[in-house]
Design an enzyme around this catalytic site. Structure first.
Site, mmCIF file in Angstrom:
data_model
loop_
_atom_site.group_PDB
_atom_site.id
_atom_site.type_symbol
_atom_site.label_atom_id
_atom_site.label_comp_id
_atom_site.label_asym_id
_atom_site.label_seq_id
_atom_site.Cartn_x
_atom_site.Cartn_y
_atom_site.Cartn_z
ATOM 1 N N SER A 1 -4.283 -0.348 8.000
ATOM 2 C CA SER A 1 -5.031 -0.395 9.168
ATOM 3 C C SER A 1 -6.479 0.283 9.066
ATOM 4 O O SER A 1 -7.448 0.055 9.818
ATOM 5 C CB SER A 1 -4.257 0.403 10.442
ATOM 6 O OG SER A 1 -3.072 -0.250 10.452
ATOM 7 N N ARG A 2 -6.521 1.237 8.056
ATOM 8 C CA ARG A 2 -7.720 1.885 8.005
ATOM 9 C C ARG A 2 -8.769 0.956 6.860
ATOM 10 O O ARG A 2 -9.830 1.565 7.148
ATOM 11 C CB ARG A 2 -7.474 3.320 7.368
ATOM 12 C CG ARG A 2 -6.879 4.214 8.116
ATOM 13 C CD ARG A 2 -6.707 5.628 7.613
ATOM 14 N NE ARG A 2 -6.080 6.784 8.395
ATOM 15 C CZ ARG A 2 -4.914 7.165 8.562
ATOM 16 N NH1 ARG A 2 -4.087 6.664 7.758
ATOM 17 N NH2 ARG A 2 -4.641 7.987 9.267
ATOM 18 N N GLY B 1 0.450 0.523 15.061
ATOM 19 C CA GLY B 1 -0.069 -0.564 16.106
ATOM 20 C C GLY B 1 -1.622 -1.002 14.780
ATOM 21 O O GLY B 1 -1.363 -0.660 13.525
ATOM 22 N N GLY C 1 0.651 -6.931 6.515
ATOM 23 C CA GLY C 1 1.761 -5.930 5.997
ATOM 24 C C GLY C 1 2.709 -5.538 7.015
ATOM 25 O O GLY C 1 4.055 -5.476 6.705
ATOM 26 N N HIS C 2 2.392 -5.145 8.103
ATOM 27 C CA HIS C 2 3.353 -4.878 9.093
ATOM 28 C C HIS C 2 4.145 -5.982 9.391
ATOM 29 O O HIS C 2 5.303 -6.058 9.724
ATOM 30 C CB HIS C 2 2.674 -4.308 10.503
ATOM 31 C CG HIS C 2 1.778 -3.177 10.613
ATOM 32 N ND1 HIS C 2 0.410 -3.426 10.581
ATOM 33 C CD2 HIS C 2 2.056 -1.797 10.201
ATOM 34 C CE1 HIS C 2 -0.011 -1.868 10.506
ATOM 35 N NE2 HIS C 2 1.001 -1.102 10.224
ATOM 36 N N GLY D 1 7.576 0.333 4.898
ATOM 37 C CA GLY D 1 6.781 -0.409 3.753
ATOM 38 C C GLY D 1 6.769 0.519 2.739
ATOM 39 O O GLY D 1 6.631 1.686 2.480
ATOM 40 N N VAL E 1 2.097 -5.336 0.839
ATOM 41 C CA VAL E 1 1.485 -6.744 1.067
ATOM 42 C C VAL E 1 -0.195 -6.312 0.707
ATOM 43 O O VAL E 1 -0.638 -5.400 1.237
ATOM 44 C CB VAL E 1 1.520 -7.248 2.233
ATOM 45 C CG1 VAL E 1 0.558 -8.356 2.731
ATOM 46 C CG2 VAL E 1 2.971 -7.641 2.700
ATOM 47 N N LEU F 1 -1.959 -3.967 13.862
ATOM 48 C CA LEU F 1 -1.175 -4.689 13.043
ATOM 49 C C LEU F 1 -1.838 -5.603 12.074
ATOM 50 O O LEU F 1 -2.797 -6.191 12.685
ATOM 51 C CB LEU F 1 -0.304 -5.551 13.784
ATOM 52 C CG LEU F 1 1.002 -4.420 14.758
ATOM 53 C CD1 LEU F 1 1.806 -5.273 15.207
ATOM 54 C CD2 LEU F 1 1.443 -3.176 13.789
ATOM 55 N N GLN G 1 1.640 13.844 13.434
ATOM 56 C CA GLN G 1 1.412 13.680 12.123
ATOM 57 C C GLN G 1 -0.187 13.801 11.671
ATOM 58 O O GLN G 1 -0.550 13.213 10.611
ATOM 59 C CB GLN G 1 2.108 12.479 11.797
ATOM 60 C CG GLN G 1 1.529 11.138 12.287
ATOM 61 C CD GLN G 1 2.618 9.998 11.779
ATOM 62 O OE1 GLN G 1 3.432 9.774 12.454
ATOM 63 N NE2 GLN G 1 2.170 9.092 10.882
HETATM 64 P P1 AMP Z 1 1.546 2.283 9.880
HETATM 65 O O1 AMP Z 1 1.404 1.581 11.169
HETATM 66 O O2 AMP Z 1 0.466 2.536 8.949
HETATM 67 O O3 AMP Z 1 2.397 3.699 10.318
HETATM 68 O O4 AMP Z 1 2.927 1.622 9.165
HETATM 69 C C1 AMP Z 1 3.900 1.199 9.677
HETATM 70 C C2 AMP Z 1 4.714 0.628 8.635
HETATM 71 O O5 AMP Z 1 3.918 -0.560 8.044
HETATM 72 C C3 AMP Z 1 5.061 1.586 7.381
HETATM 73 O O6 AMP Z 1 6.258 1.541 7.294
HETATM 74 C C4 AMP Z 1 4.203 1.365 6.501
HETATM 75 O O7 AMP Z 1 4.432 1.669 5.212
HETATM 76 C C5 AMP Z 1 4.096 -0.319 6.688
HETATM 77 N N1 AMP Z 1 2.853 -0.700 5.875
HETATM 78 C C6 AMP Z 1 1.393 -0.547 6.091
HETATM 79 N N2 AMP Z 1 0.825 -1.215 5.124
HETATM 80 C C7 AMP Z 1 1.520 -1.941 4.665
HETATM 81 C C8 AMP Z 1 1.300 -3.138 3.582
HETATM 82 N N3 AMP Z 1 0.098 -3.268 3.066
HETATM 83 N N4 AMP Z 1 2.499 -3.665 3.077
HETATM 84 C C9 AMP Z 1 3.750 -3.116 3.367
HETATM 85 N N5 AMP Z 1 3.901 -2.326 4.155
HETATM 86 C C10 AMP Z 1 2.982 -1.817 4.928
#
Ligand code: AMP
Length: 280
Positions: free
Chosen positions: A188-189, A31, A36-37, A149, A178, A33, A61
Site C-alpha cells: 500500500s505504501r 485497506g 497482494g491483498h 501474506g 505478489v 487494497l 501499531q
Molecule cells: P496490510 O494491509 O499492509 O496490513 O496487509 C494486510 C495483509 O496483506 C498482510 O497479511 C500482508 O502480509 C498482506 N500483503 C501485503 N502485501 C502483500 C503482497 N505483496 N503479497 C502478499 N501479501 C501481501
C-alpha cells in the site's frame, strides 16, 4: 457483500454464516487494497466458504512520527475490489469499536525478544500493537482460518507463535508475495514512490534475488545481496539478514535448511520491506 462497522452486527453476520454450517476464513488488512491483498482473499476462498475481510488502520501499531494519519484510506475502491473477488463480509470498524476502553489502548499481547529485532528495532512497539489488534480481531471474528501474506515475514512468524498458544483451533495460512513485473513487492505504501524512487525500490527485490542465486553459503548470499544495495546509495539500507525460517533466529554460516533473507530500506520517506526463502 455485506459491510458491518460494529461488533454486534459483526457477531450477527458471523453467527448467521456459522448456523448454516459455513467455515470462516479471515483476512485482516489495513485497506488501500492491491493485488497482494486480493490474493489472500482467493486463498481464503480455497479454505472456507465464508470469507471475512477487515479494514482497520490500527493506531496501536504506528509509532510517533510514522504515517498513521497519512496512511492511504480508499474505502470505496476497496469495497469494489472486495466485491470483484467474492468476499462475503467486510468488517470496517472505527477506533472506538476496536478499543472501547479509550485511547491509548492497552497492549494485551507481547511479541517478546524476536519482536524487538529487525522491524521491531526500527519500529518500537509495532509488533505488540499488531498482535494486540490481531488478537482482538480473532476474538471478534472467531475464524477457522486466518490468511496472512509472506511479505510481512516477521509479522507472520509472531502471529503463528501467538496462535499456537492462544488460538489453538485456528489455522494460520500464509500466502506467497505478489510482485510487480519489476520484482517490487506490492505494498500500500508503494503509492508514495515517485518514478525515480520506484526504480530505486526495485533494487530491494533484485538484492534478495541475487542472494537467492548465490546460496552456496549464508555469508556468500548476504555478500551478493549487499553488493546490489551498494549500487543504490539512494536507498537507506536498514538491514539485510538471514534467519532460520522456523525460529527467526540468525543463522550461522554452517546452517542447512530453510532460511529467510530479510531486507528493509527507506527510499525517500517510504520504509519498504521484502524477503525471500532460501534453502541452504
Ligand atoms: P496490510 O494491509 O499492509 O496490513 O496487509 C494486510 C495483509 O496483506 C498482510 O497479511 C500482508 O502480509 C498482506 N500483503 C501485503 N502485501 C502483500 C503482497 N505483496 N503479497 C502478499 N501479501 C501481501
Amino acid at each position: 457483500m455485506q459491510t458491518v462497522n460494529d461488533a454486534t452486527s459483526l457477531a450477527a453476520a458471523i453467527e448467521a454464516a456459522q448456523s448454516t454450517g459455513k467455515k470462516i476464513a479471515f483476512v485482516p488488512t489495513m485497506g488501500a487494497l492491491h493485488a497482494g491483498h486480493l490474493s489472500l482473499i482467493s486463498a481464503a476462498r480455497n479454505h472456507a466458504d465464508f470469507v471475512v475481510v477487515s479494514i482497520f488502520v490500527n493506531p496501536l501499531q504506528f509509532g510517533v512520527g510514522e504515517d498513521f494519519e497519512k496512511y492511504p484510506r480508499t474505502l470505496d475502491a476497496d469495497i469494489e475490489s472486495l466485491e470483484s473477488v467474492g468476499a462475503n463480509l467486510l468488517f470496517a470498524p472505527t477506533v472506538d469499536v476496536m478499543y472501547p476502553d479509550g485511547q491509548p489502548a492497552p497492549v494485551t499481547k507481547f511479541s517478546g525478544e524476536i519482536g524487538t529485532r529487525y522491524e521491531g528495532a526500527a519500529r518500537p512497539g509495532h509488533f505488540d500493537g499488531m498482535l494486540t489488534v490481531v488478537a482482538r480481531l480473532f476474538d471478534l471474528v472467531k475464524p477457522d482460518f486466518a490468511i496472512f501474506g509472506a511479505k510481512d515475514a516477521q509479522q507472520l512468524f509472531l502471529i503463528r507463535r501467538m496462535a499456537k498458544t492462544d488460538y489453538p483451533q485456528l489455522q494460520i495460512v500464509s500466502a506467497p508475495i505478489v510482485r510487480e513485473p519489476s520484482g517490487l513487492a506490492l505494498s500500500s505504501r508503494n503509492r508514495y514512490l515517485d518514478a525515480a524512487s520506484h526504480q530505486v525500490a526495485e533494487q530491494l527485490s533484485a538484492a534478495i534475488r541475487a542472494g537467492h542465486a548465490t546460496a552456496q553459503k549464508p555469508s556468500i548470499a548476504l555478500e551478493s545481496a549487499r553488493a546490489v544495495m551498494s549500487q543504490v546509495p539512494e536507498a537507506k539500507l536498514d538491514y539485510i539478514a538471514l534467519v532460520d525460517a522456523d525460529t527467526f533466529e540468525t543463522i550461522p554460516d554452517s546452517f542447512k535448511g530453510r532460511a529467510l533473507m530479510l531486507i528493509a530500506a527507506v527510499v525517500g520517506t517510504t520504509r519498504l520491506i521484502d524477503n525471500i526463502e532460501i534453502t541452504f
